[in-house]
Design a protein around this motif. Structure first.
Motif, PDB file in Angstrom:
ATOM      1  N   ASP A 187       0.810  -1.223   0.000  1.00 59.37           N
ATOM      2  CA  ASP A 187       0.000   0.000   0.000  1.00 59.37           C
ATOM      3  C   ASP A 187       0.840   1.269   0.000  1.00 59.37           C
ATOM      4  N   MET A 188       1.929   1.257   0.783  1.00 54.43           N
ATOM      5  CA  MET A 188       2.751   2.456   0.949  1.00 54.43           C
ATOM      6  C   MET A 188       4.206   2.039   1.128  1.00 54.43           C
ATOM      7  N   ALA A 189       5.107   2.858   0.611  1.00 50.62           N
ATOM      8  CA  ALA A 189       6.539   2.619   0.812  1.00 50.62           C
ATOM      9  C   ALA A 189       7.133   3.794   1.568  1.00 50.62           C
ATOM     10  N   GLU A 190       7.954   3.488   2.546  1.00 47.06           N
ATOM     11  CA  GLU A 190       8.701   4.518   3.267  1.00 47.06           C
ATOM     12  C   GLU A 190      10.017   4.744   2.532  1.00 47.06           C
ATOM     13  N   ILE A 191      10.349   6.015   2.286  1.00 44.17           N
ATOM     14  CA  ILE A 191      11.608   6.355   1.625  1.00 44.17           C
ATOM     15  C   ILE A 191      12.297   7.469   2.403  1.00 44.17           C
ATOM     16  N   ASP A 192      13.633   7.527   2.283  1.00 44.91           N
ATOM     17  CA  ASP A 192      14.437   8.488   3.035  1.00 44.91           C
ATOM     18  C   ASP A 192      14.982   9.556   2.102  1.00 44.91           C
ATOM     19  N   VAL A 193      14.944  10.807   2.562  1.00 45.88           N
ATOM     20  CA  VAL A 193      15.325  11.938   1.709  1.00 45.88           C
ATOM     21  C   VAL A 193      16.532  12.676   2.284  1.00 45.88           C
ATOM     22  N   ARG A 194      17.524  12.895   1.425  1.00 50.29           N
ATOM     23  CA  ARG A 194      18.703  13.697   1.772  1.00 50.29           C
ATOM     24  C   ARG A 194      18.989  14.678   0.644  1.00 50.29           C
ATOM     25  N   THR A 195      19.973  15.558   0.884  1.00 49.13           N
ATOM     26  CA  THR A 195      20.285  16.626  -0.065  1.00 49.13           C
ATOM     27  C   THR A 195      21.737  16.549  -0.507  1.00 49.13           C
ATOM     28  N   THR A 196      21.961  16.685  -1.802  1.00 46.05           N
ATOM     29  CA  THR A 196      23.330  16.680  -2.326  1.00 46.05           C
ATOM     30  C   THR A 196      23.978  18.052  -2.118  1.00 46.05           C
ATOM     31  N   GLY A 216      22.153  20.792  -3.814  1.00 48.21           N
ATOM     32  CA  GLY A 216      20.758  21.027  -3.467  1.00 48.21           C
ATOM     33  C   GLY A 216      19.733  20.101  -4.084  1.00 48.21           C
ATOM     34  N   VAL A 217      20.156  18.977  -4.654  1.00 51.79           N
ATOM     35  CA  VAL A 217      19.202  18.039  -5.245  1.00 51.79           C
ATOM     36  C   VAL A 217      18.728  17.055  -4.170  1.00 51.79           C
ATOM     37  N   LEU A 218      17.435  16.843  -4.099  1.00 50.95           N
ATOM     38  CA  LEU A 218      16.854  15.917  -3.135  1.00 50.95           C
ATOM     39  C   LEU A 218      16.933  14.502  -3.690  1.00 50.95           C
ATOM     40  N   VAL A 219      17.545  13.602  -2.925  1.00 48.87           N
ATOM     41  CA  VAL A 219      17.748  12.226  -3.382  1.00 48.87           C
ATOM     42  C   VAL A 219      17.304  11.241  -2.303  1.00 48.87           C
ATOM     43  N   LEU A 220      17.161   9.977  -2.700  1.00 51.08           N
ATOM     44  CA  LEU A 220      16.782   8.936  -1.751  1.00 51.08           C
ATOM     45  C   LEU A 220      18.027   8.238  -1.226  1.00 51.08           C
ATOM     46  N   LYS A 264      32.522   5.861  -1.401  1.00 48.02           N
ATOM     47  CA  LYS A 264      32.533   6.262  -0.001  1.00 48.02           C
ATOM     48  C   LYS A 264      32.428   7.772   0.085  1.00 48.02           C
ATOM     49  N   GLY A 265      31.857   8.245   1.167  1.00 48.73           N
ATOM     50  CA  GLY A 265      31.716   9.686   1.361  1.00 48.73           C
ATOM     51  C   GLY A 265      30.311  10.058   1.772  1.00 48.73           C
ATOM     52  N   LEU A 266      30.138  11.296   2.193  1.00 46.83           N
ATOM     53  CA  LEU A 266      28.845  11.790   2.631  1.00 46.83           C
ATOM     54  C   LEU A 266      28.003  12.239   1.449  1.00 46.83           C
ATOM     55  N   VAL A 267      26.711  11.971   1.531  1.00 46.73           N
ATOM     56  CA  VAL A 267      25.789  12.396   0.476  1.00 46.73           C
ATOM     57  C   VAL A 267      25.905  13.897   0.234  1.00 46.73           C
ATOM     58  N   GLU A 268      25.998  14.651   1.304  1.00 43.96           N
ATOM     59  CA  GLU A 268      26.021  16.112   1.203  1.00 43.96           C
ATOM     60  C   GLU A 268      27.303  16.646   0.558  1.00 43.96           C
ATOM     61  N   GLN A 269      28.300  15.791   0.357  1.00 43.53           N
ATOM     62  CA  GLN A 269      29.538  16.219  -0.282  1.00 43.53           C
ATOM     63  C   GLN A 269      29.582  15.891  -1.774  1.00 43.53           C
ATOM     64  N   PHE A 270      28.601  15.124  -2.247  1.00 41.17           N
ATOM     65  CA  PHE A 270      28.517  14.785  -3.673  1.00 41.17           C
ATOM     66  C   PHE A 270      27.620  15.771  -4.399  1.00 41.17           C
ATOM     67  N   THR A 271      28.018  16.185  -5.591  1.00 39.16           N
ATOM     68  CA  THR A 271      27.063  16.856  -6.467  1.00 39.16           C
ATOM     69  C   THR A 271      26.144  15.771  -7.010  1.00 39.16           C
ATOM     70  N   TYR A 272      24.981  16.167  -7.497  1.00 38.55           N
ATOM     71  CA  TYR A 272      24.088  15.139  -8.020  1.00 38.55           C
ATOM     72  C   TYR A 272      24.687  14.456  -9.248  1.00 38.55           C
ATOM     73  N   LYS A 273      25.411  15.208 -10.063  1.00 35.15           N
ATOM     74  CA  LYS A 273      26.034  14.604 -11.242  1.00 35.15           C
ATOM     75  C   LYS A 273      26.967  13.468 -10.832  1.00 35.15           C
ATOM     76  N   ASN A 274      27.764  13.697  -9.806  1.00 34.68           N
ATOM     77  CA  ASN A 274      28.680  12.652  -9.344  1.00 34.68           C
ATOM     78  C   ASN A 274      27.938  11.512  -8.642  1.00 34.68           C
ATOM     79  N   LEU A 275      26.950  11.873  -7.836  1.00 32.21           N
ATOM     80  CA  LEU A 275      26.193  10.855  -7.122  1.00 32.21           C
ATOM     81  C   LEU A 275      25.444   9.938  -8.093  1.00 32.21           C
TER      82      LEU A 275
END
Length: 331
Positions: free
Chosen positions: A89-98, A101-105, A118-129
């Protein structure tokens, strides 16, 4: 007959579109694409409902933790697709920011467990992530790499609409930015926002989603063994639930290691019409009633929670829970 024909045409359209995407991907030499998931799962009528309507319409809702990760990488579009195919019925998903400023799961602050980097999500650009590859299931160094990519929140919203309701666990992101993405996707009625903030916190009333999308407070018992004190935790479930009344929650997530906290209040609360959400992921979250126990004796875990008035169960075993509910005539 007309609806069947329309469904078949819809399936043919999506298959053709996916095939075109694969051709374009090969031509451009990129493995990163919006179509990096199997878009063939059928649309379900229940998913056309708003969160509030779905809760009112179903005896028990099955919520898959981080998507159906036993079938696909957690927090991936493929994991959402697996949930649709399964009938979740529903899926739980987690949101972080690159970094840009891109919102990713992504559940963890780092990409270490679930990707080939390896590394923190907040240190990756979305292009790299977006160049990283997700590991199978819930990851770990021994989990094989897949071709799946880290999706954006917008991609998840676009895929899920009409197929699957979403519960957003905002780990590290600006609430206004998250709600703006939800609004842009036209998904206000199909997502559930939640917050650990006590009802007395003035910031809660100022949340951008309040009054515009479904809201659920998280109420944690003070008996969790971490020496927490109110208002970050609750001494009494009935009092805590009542305090959130001005925010008109559609459900209440209750987290408790001590069973009496829930057991003594839940039946009366359920009779009053309050929809209770319990996590059977771990014994420490549900007074000892865990998925592990449910796989051996579902009646003593899921059955007991339902008998006490639980209407939404978040689990890492959605397929087993669905099977149990079907046997009990609750699906």
């Amino acid at each position: 007959m007309a609806s069947v024909t329309q469904h078949n045409l819809s399936q043919q359209f999506w298959r053709a579109l996916a095939a075109c995407a694969l051709v374009l991907t090969a031509a451009c030499g990129s493995t990163v694409g919006y179509f990096d998931f199997p878009p063939f799962a059928p649309r379900r009528d229940a998913a056309q409902l708003s969160v509030e309507e779905a809760i009112a319409a179903q005896p028990v809702m099955v919520v898959a933790h981080r998507g159906c990760w036993a079938q696909a990488p957690e927090n991936s579009i493929a994991a959402l697709d697996a949930c649709v195919s399964m009938g979740v019925d529903m899926a739980e998903i987690d949101v972080r920011t690159t970094a840009d400023g891109v919102l990713v799961l992504m559940h963890d602050a780092s990409v270490d467990r679930t990707t080939n980097a390896k590394g923190l999500v907040e240190q990756f650009t979305y292009k790299n992530l977006s160049q990283l590859r997700l590991r199978r299931t819930d990851g770990g160094s021994m989990a094989k790499l897949t071709r799946r990519k880290v999706p954006t929140l917008t991609q998840a919203l676009d895929y899920a609409r009409g197929r699957l309701l979403l519960n957003l666990d905002v780990k590290a992101a600006d609430a206004a930015a998250v709600f703006a993405a939800v609004e842009a996707a036209g998904a206000q009625d199909h997502v559930l926002f939640k917050s650990k903030a006590p009802a007395s916190d003035p910031k809660l009333a100022r949340q951008p989603y309040m009054g515009k999308a479904a809201f659920m407070p998280i109420i944690k018992s003070c008996g969790g063994g971490k020496n927490e004190k109110p208002p970050s935790c609750a001494l009494d479930l009935t009092t805590a639930l009542t305090s959130y009344a001005p925010f008109a929650p559609v459900a209440y997530e209750v987290v408790f290691a001590d069973a009496p906290f829930f057991d003594e209040a839940a039946p009366a609360l359920a009779q009053s019409g309050k929809a209770l959400w319990v996590n059977s992921l771990s014994a420490r979250l549900s007074g000892g009633r865990s998925d592990a126990k449910a796989l051996k004796d579902p009646a003593s875990v899921w059955g007991a929670l339902i008998a006490q008035g639980t209407r939404l169960i978040q689990t890492d075993e959605p397929e087993a829970l669905i099977a149990y509910l079907e046997r009990e005539g609750l699906r």
